[in-house]
Design an enzyme around this catalytic site. Structure first.
Site, PDB file in Angstrom:
ATOM      1  N   ASN A   1      -8.335  -1.587  14.827  1.00  0.00           N
ATOM      2  CA  ASN A   1      -9.357  -2.078  13.798  1.00  0.00           C
ATOM      3  C   ASN A   1      -9.184  -3.338  13.027  1.00  0.00           C
ATOM      4  O   ASN A   1      -9.650  -3.378  12.357  1.00  0.00           O
ATOM      5  CB  ASN A   1      -9.403  -1.338  13.148  1.00  0.00           C
TER       6      ASN A   1
ATOM      7  N   GLU B   1      -9.433  -1.321   5.146  1.00  0.00           N
ATOM      8  CA  GLU B   1     -10.283  -0.826   6.226  1.00  0.00           C
ATOM      9  C   GLU B   1     -11.580  -1.908   6.992  1.00  0.00           C
ATOM     10  O   GLU B   1     -11.989  -2.920   5.798  1.00  0.00           O
ATOM     11  CB  GLU B   1     -10.390   0.529   6.519  1.00  0.00           C
TER      12      GLU B   1
ATOM     13  N   ASP C   1       0.434  -1.260  -0.330  1.00  0.00           N
ATOM     14  CA  ASP C   1      -0.314   0.093   0.329  1.00  0.00           C
ATOM     15  C   ASP C   1       0.648   1.431  -0.119  1.00  0.00           C
ATOM     16  O   ASP C   1       1.984   1.245   0.133  1.00  0.00           O
ATOM     17  CB  ASP C   1      -0.629   0.130   1.054  1.00  0.00           C
TER      18      ASP C   1
ATOM     19  N   HIS D   1      -7.407  -4.778  10.682  1.00  0.00           N
ATOM     20  CA  HIS D   1      -7.437  -3.729   8.813  1.00  0.00           C
ATOM     21  C   HIS D   1      -6.216  -4.796   8.637  1.00  0.00           C
ATOM     22  O   HIS D   1      -5.075  -4.855   9.703  1.00  0.00           O
ATOM     23  CB  HIS D   1      -7.527  -2.478   8.360  1.00  0.00           C
TER      24      HIS D   1
END
Ligand code: GLP
Length: 263
Positions: A137, A144, A67, A139
């Site tokens: 979270n 996400e 990413d 990810h």
């Protein structure tokens, strides 16, 4: 699924580097999927040491990063391209032509750019070993919560939580990107083998949800339950909420004894 529990972040990095190094020795032209984030720094440090002191050779290795922030060019100090140079590429002998990192400075036809990134992975023959970190979270990459489990490389809008988590890396007053280009969950699941690294109490819930929770787009790392060859390397704090620790330990012992090539 294999779970390797280590006492601390340093040991997580060393174990991950050992596994990457053994993949490189087994196949000098291995295709690596690479990740950024503070958790991976120790792994890169150890790989650099192995390159310098034990002649670990990256000259035929191909790399694909997961990413990049949208809007940051490769020379921006907070870009993942910069991170990769700082911690890894400027210290080892991966030829620049073998390095692939999504270009955060692109403008315009994002779809076409992301499709071309996918195409370059396919043309290389796919990723043999994918390294992952994990967000608080749950990810992976920048997928996400609520990302499609079939997603491919694309633009992704970052959650407020992720923006806040990454705030610390940016200078005061500096604008933090709201979007990223990230490989999708579908892309990640096509890697032949996956290593996920996690450290610290802030990751404990994400790790327990990913390993022992239901498969759900709300915790995108839980999609790894669908993959046949995943190894989690986590430290004591990140693994603290796992209920089946004794079982994972036995699985690891038996794996070392019966199928050591998986290690
Ligand atoms: C970012 C990256 C993820 C990484 C996560 C965790 O969100 N896109 O790939 O896993 O950070 O980073 P850290 O290791 O610093 O906690």
């Amino acid at each position: 699924m294999l779970l390797v529990l280590k006492p601390d972040l340093e040991e997580v990095g060393r174990e991950a580097a050992r596994m990457v190094a053994s993949a490189v020795r087994r196949n000098p032209a291995v295709r690596l999927g690479l990740a950024t984030g503070s958790t991976t720094v120790g792994m890169y440090q150890e790989l650099v040491r192995l390159h310098r002191q034990e002649a670990l050779d990256f000259s035929r290795v191909l790399t694909f990063n997961l990413d990049e922030y949208l809007g940051l060019s490769a020379d921006h100090p907070q870009s993942f391209a910069y991170f990769m140079r700082q911690h890894f590429f400027s210290h080892v002998n991966v030829p620049p032509a073998n390095i692939h990192i999504p270009d955060g400075s692109i403008k315009g036809d994002y779809r076409q750019y992301c499709a071309a990134y996918e195409q370059s992975i396919r043309e290389a023959g796919g990723i043999d070993l994918q390294i992952l970190g994990i967000g608080r979270n749950g990810h992976i990459g920048f997928n996400e919560p609520t990302s499609s489990l079939g997603s491919r490389t694309r633009l992704k809008v970052l959650t407020q939580e992720t923006i806040e988590d990454n705030h610390k890396f940016f200078a005061p007053g500096e604008e933090i990107p709201q979007c990223a280009i990230t490989m999708g969950i579908g892309t990640i699941l096509q890697a032949r083998r996956i290593l996920l690294l996690a450290s610290g109490a802030s990751k404990a819930t994400a790790i327990s949800n990913a390993i022992e929770g239901p498969v759900t787009a709300s915790v995108t790392a839980s999609a790894l339950q669908l993959h046949p060859e995943v190894t989690f390397i986590v430290d004591r704090d990140a693994g603290a909420q796992l209920k089946q620790q004794a079982y994972y330990r036995r699985v690891l012992e038996m794996t070392v004894a019966l199928t050591p090539e998986r290690m």
